[in-house]
Design a protein around this motif. Structure first.
Motif, mmCIF file in Angstrom:
data_model
loop_
_atom_site.group_PDB
_atom_site.id
_atom_site.type_symbol
_atom_site.label_atom_id
_atom_site.label_comp_id
_atom_site.label_asym_id
_atom_site.label_seq_id
_atom_site.Cartn_x
_atom_site.Cartn_y
_atom_site.Cartn_z
ATOM 1 N N ILE A 255 0.839 -1.209 0.000
ATOM 2 C CA ILE A 255 0.000 0.000 0.000
ATOM 3 C C ILE A 255 0.869 1.253 0.000
ATOM 4 C CG2 ILE A 255 -1.598 1.362 1.407
ATOM 5 C CD1 ILE A 255 -2.896 -0.889 -0.158
ATOM 6 N N VAL A 256 1.895 1.296 0.835
ATOM 7 C CA VAL A 256 2.779 2.460 0.880
ATOM 8 C C VAL A 256 3.492 2.635 -0.456
ATOM 9 C CG1 VAL A 256 4.875 3.374 1.959
ATOM 10 C CG2 VAL A 256 3.050 2.435 3.371
ATOM 11 N N ALA A 257 3.933 1.537 -1.060
ATOM 12 C CA ALA A 257 4.608 1.626 -2.359
ATOM 13 C C ALA A 257 3.664 2.160 -3.435
ATOM 14 C CB ALA A 257 5.159 0.260 -2.763
ATOM 15 N N LEU A 258 2.414 1.705 -3.447
ATOM 16 C CA LEU A 258 1.444 2.201 -4.430
ATOM 17 C C LEU A 258 1.145 3.688 -4.229
ATOM 18 C CD1 LEU A 258 -1.061 -0.768 -4.675
ATOM 19 C CD2 LEU A 258 0.491 0.040 -6.439
ATOM 20 N N ILE A 259 1.022 4.103 -2.989
ATOM 21 C CA ILE A 259 0.769 5.517 -2.714
ATOM 22 C C ILE A 259 1.945 6.364 -3.172
ATOM 23 C CG2 ILE A 259 0.497 7.215 -0.850
ATOM 24 C CD1 ILE A 259 -1.183 5.068 0.596
ATOM 25 N N LEU A 260 3.158 5.948 -2.863
ATOM 26 C CA LEU A 260 4.336 6.694 -3.302
ATOM 27 C C LEU A 260 4.443 6.715 -4.827
ATOM 28 C CD1 LEU A 260 6.981 5.584 -0.665
ATOM 29 C CD2 LEU A 260 5.806 7.791 -0.840
ATOM 30 N N PHE A 261 4.103 5.616 -5.454
ATOM 31 C CA PHE A 261 4.132 5.545 -6.916
ATOM 32 C C PHE A 261 3.167 6.567 -7.528
ATOM 33 C CE2 PHE A 261 2.454 3.740 -10.884
ATOM 34 C CZ PHE A 261 3.636 3.674 -11.622
ATOM 35 N N VAL A 262 1.951 6.620 -6.986
ATOM 36 C CA VAL A 262 0.952 7.550 -7.509
ATOM 37 C C VAL A 262 1.392 8.999 -7.284
ATOM 38 C CG1 VAL A 262 -1.404 8.410 -7.139
ATOM 39 C CG2 VAL A 262 -0.991 5.973 -7.369
ATOM 40 N N VAL A 263 1.931 9.284 -6.099
ATOM 41 C CA VAL A 263 2.333 10.661 -5.794
ATOM 42 C C VAL A 263 3.496 11.108 -6.676
ATOM 43 C CG1 VAL A 263 3.373 12.119 -4.012
ATOM 44 C CG2 VAL A 263 1.432 10.638 -3.452
ATOM 45 N N PHE A 264 4.514 10.291 -6.836
ATOM 46 C CA PHE A 264 5.702 10.702 -7.577
ATOM 47 C C PHE A 264 5.581 10.499 -9.091
ATOM 48 C CE2 PHE A 264 7.666 9.987 -3.358
ATOM 49 C CZ PHE A 264 8.055 11.308 -3.151
ATOM 50 N N TRP A 265 4.625 9.719 -9.544
ATOM 51 C CA TRP A 265 4.478 9.421 -10.965
ATOM 52 C C TRP A 265 3.736 10.535 -11.711
ATOM 53 C CZ3 TRP A 265 -0.202 7.968 -13.551
ATOM 54 C CH2 TRP A 265 -0.004 7.575 -14.871
ATOM 55 N N THR A 266 2.878 11.265 -11.025
ATOM 56 C CA THR A 266 2.067 12.290 -11.663
ATOM 57 C C THR A 266 2.958 13.410 -12.215
ATOM 58 O OG1 THR A 266 0.323 11.829 -10.074
ATOM 59 C CG2 THR A 266 0.135 13.863 -11.311
ATOM 60 N N PRO A 267 2.854 13.720 -13.527
ATOM 61 C CA PRO A 267 3.646 14.813 -14.101
ATOM 62 C C PRO A 267 3.274 16.160 -13.467
ATOM 63 C CG PRO A 267 2.666 13.457 -15.827
ATOM 64 C CD PRO A 267 2.077 13.007 -14.548
ATOM 65 N N SER A 268 4.221 17.087 -13.473
ATOM 66 C CA SER A 268 4.006 18.359 -12.786
ATOM 67 C C SER A 268 2.962 19.233 -13.465
ATOM 68 C CB SER A 268 5.327 19.116 -12.684
ATOM 69 O OG SER A 268 5.839 19.365 -13.991
ATOM 70 N N GLY A 269 2.739 19.099 -14.767
ATOM 71 C CA GLY A 269 1.780 19.934 -15.477
ATOM 72 C C GLY A 269 0.345 19.455 -15.394
ATOM 73 N N VAL A 270 0.107 18.301 -14.804
ATOM 74 C CA VAL A 270 -1.236 17.720 -14.738
ATOM 75 C C VAL A 270 -1.906 18.150 -13.435
ATOM 76 C CG1 VAL A 270 -2.545 15.573 -14.610
ATOM 77 C CG2 VAL A 270 -0.583 15.739 -16.124
ATOM 78 N N PHE A 271 -3.125 18.671 -13.573
ATOM 79 C CA PHE A 271 -3.897 19.047 -12.390
ATOM 80 C C PHE A 271 -4.796 17.874 -12.004
ATOM 81 C CE2 PHE A 271 -7.875 20.637 -10.561
ATOM 82 C CZ PHE A 271 -7.368 21.157 -9.384
ATOM 83 N N VAL A 272 -4.593 17.366 -10.805
ATOM 84 C CA VAL A 272 -5.409 16.262 -10.292
ATOM 85 C C VAL A 272 -6.170 16.791 -9.080
ATOM 86 C CG1 VAL A 272 -5.386 13.952 -9.317
ATOM 87 C CG2 VAL A 272 -3.722 14.574 -11.053
ATOM 88 N N PRO A 273 -7.505 16.736 -9.119
ATOM 89 C CA PRO A 273 -8.278 17.229 -7.969
ATOM 90 C C PRO A 273 -7.968 16.409 -6.716
ATOM 91 C CG PRO A 273 -9.731 16.601 -9.796
ATOM 92 C CD PRO A 273 -8.350 16.241 -10.186
ATOM 93 N N SER A 274 -7.973 17.088 -5.606
ATOM 94 C CA SER A 274 -7.643 16.399 -4.345
ATOM 95 C C SER A 274 -8.678 15.337 -4.001
ATOM 96 C CB SER A 274 -7.506 17.411 -3.219
ATOM 97 O OG SER A 274 -8.706 18.143 -3.081
ATOM 98 N N TRP A 275 -9.950 15.541 -4.366
ATOM 99 C CA TRP A 275 -10.964 14.541 -4.066
ATOM 100 C C TRP A 275 -10.721 13.247 -4.844
ATOM 101 C CZ3 TRP A 275 -13.838 12.664 -8.041
ATOM 102 C CH2 TRP A 275 -13.929 13.447 -9.192
ATOM 103 N N LEU A 276 -10.138 13.369 -6.033
ATOM 104 C CA LEU A 276 -9.834 12.184 -6.828
ATOM 105 C C LEU A 276 -8.690 11.384 -6.194
ATOM 106 C CD1 LEU A 276 -10.478 10.589 -9.388
ATOM 107 C CD2 LEU A 276 -8.752 11.952 -10.569
#
Length: 145
Positions: A48-69
């Motif tokens: 679970i921690v690895a998946l969370i870190l993957f999602v957080v660090f994988w997202t490109p800087s120019g992409v806006f992801v809503p916090s609720w998502l």
């Protein structure tokens, strides 16, 4: 959960329940018991921690992801570990202070889930208060000799 109960025959019983991090082996499945104890829980936490870190660090800087998502996605990731944790087996024990060799009694049974363990513990306490016997043969407790 531990309770001290006095039955109508004036015997004092200790009733408690505890969580099992591995599935207790029964006589029928003794050869197939491959449980690793609490290791599987730690492994799920690491995944679970690895998946969370993957999602957080994988997202490109120019992409806006809503916090609720992000919150919804993290909650979905937590469903399986929470279900795993809530359905762990529990052992319920009812015993007198005397040893089994000197007229004491020891009863044990296993159930799955926190709610079921609490319900069964209340049933055992109720049976002891009414009949001085933790189980009438229809419940999950069996006498240990």
């Amino acid at each position: 959960m531990a309770r001290i109960v006095q039955g109508p025959d004036d015997r004092v019983w200790e009733v408690h329940s505890r969580i099992n991090w591995s599935q207790p082996a029964t006589e029928d499945e003794f050869e197939h018991d491959m449980a690793a104890g609490y290791v599987s829980g730690i492994a799920m936490l690491v995944v679970i921690v690895a998946l969370i870190l993957f999602v957080v660090f994988w997202t490109p800087s120019g992409v806006f992801v809503p916090s609720w998502l992000v919150l919804l996605f993290l909650l979905l990731l937590m469903v399986l570990p929470m279900q795993w944790a809530m359905r762990r087996p529990w052992t319920i024990v009812a015993r007198t202070a005397e040893t089994v060799a000197t007229s004491g009694e020891h009863w044990e049974g296993t159930t799955h889930g926190v709610r079921e363990a609490r319900y069964e513990t209340r049933q055992v306490v109720r049976n002891l208060k009414q009949r001085s016997n933790p189980d009438d043969g229809t419940g999950l407790l069996r006498q240990v000799t």
